[in-house]
Enzyme design. Sequence first.
Site, PDB file in Angstrom:
ATOM      1  N   GLU A  62       0.821  -1.216   0.000  1.00 31.94           N
ATOM      2  CA  GLU A  62       0.000   0.000   0.000  1.00 31.94           C
ATOM      3  C   GLU A  62       0.857   1.270   0.000  1.00 31.94           C
ATOM      4  OE1 GLU A  62      -2.911  -0.216  -0.659  1.00 31.94           O
ATOM      5  OE2 GLU A  62      -3.921  -1.877   0.319  1.00 31.94           O
TER       6      GLU A  62
ATOM      7  N   HIS B 118      -2.638   2.612   8.541  1.00 31.22           N
ATOM      8  CA  HIS B 118      -3.696   1.821   7.882  1.00 31.22           C
ATOM      9  C   HIS B 118      -3.874   0.526   8.661  1.00 31.22           C
ATOM     10  CE1 HIS B 118      -6.011  -0.648   5.288  1.00 31.22           C
ATOM     11  NE2 HIS B 118      -4.981  -1.309   4.756  1.00 31.22           N
TER      12      HIS B 118
ATOM     13  N   HIS C 263      -6.637  -2.978   9.730  1.00 28.22           N
ATOM     14  CA  HIS C 263      -7.817  -3.806   9.468  1.00 28.22           C
ATOM     15  C   HIS C 263      -8.525  -4.026  10.802  1.00 28.22           C
ATOM     16  CE1 HIS C 263      -6.033  -5.718   5.527  1.00 28.22           C
ATOM     17  NE2 HIS C 263      -6.008  -4.392   5.521  1.00 28.22           N
TER      18      HIS C 263
ATOM     19  N   HIS D  81     -12.643  -3.492   3.802  1.00 27.81           N
ATOM     20  CA  HIS D  81     -11.179  -3.550   3.849  1.00 27.81           C
ATOM     21  C   HIS D  81     -10.636  -3.126   5.212  1.00 27.81           C
ATOM     22  CE1 HIS D  81      -7.177  -2.598   1.556  1.00 27.81           C
ATOM     23  NE2 HIS D  81      -6.942  -2.893   2.821  1.00 27.81           N
TER      24      HIS D  81
END
Length: 228
Positions: free
Chosen positions: A79, A97, A99, A159
């Site tokens: 990413e 980022h 999850h 996501h």
Amino acid sequence: MTDSSSVLGQERAAVAEACRRLGAQGLLIGTAGNVSVRVQDRVAVTATGAVLAELTADQVSVVDLDGKVVAGGFEPTSELDLHLGVYHRYGAGAVVHTHAPMATALSCVVDELPCIHYQLLALGGSVRVAPYATFGTPALAESVLTALEGRSAALMASHGALTHGPTLVKAVEHALLLEWACGVYQHAAALGTPRVLDEHQQLAVIEAALARNYGTTHPVPPVQEEKR
């Protein structure tokens, strides 16, 4: 010749520490997620495939703003383009980022996390959900960057979540706040229809926070001895 381990050495250690903290909080699971911090034209970013809750500084790579690896022995996260996009478009100092379970669950259901609590104003207010796109693709990066307009957080449909901040500490705090807010929304929605703060209520919170310097400690002034 410069030892590659000395390039952004403190920042690489800080990224690893942030990952371990987020892992301990349950926001980073296994190899899923990535964290970075920017120093001028260099970015320290987690390596692809690394177990983030156990991350060490040597598993943090250093790239330039074009994505070229300049230090470290591992390829950066898939990413990377998303991280670099946030730096280029919004001038952020760090990107997280995850999850995270609550944020990811919500991203599978709603198009926006509404401003149900005044603390969401620290993220800019309601949090948009970026439309789904395959991980690591330019389409995903553009989708998330658009959702971040005027915000320091976005959910990523089916996501996860992304936050940014002027510092790594702030980006991590934003990630933790977003996960908390997603959890509050889920619990509230299970009980009924969550109330949403309207524009007037949000403005009143901002004015009160500015007037009171909300979020910082305030020492008690010393007691003045009474004059006799």
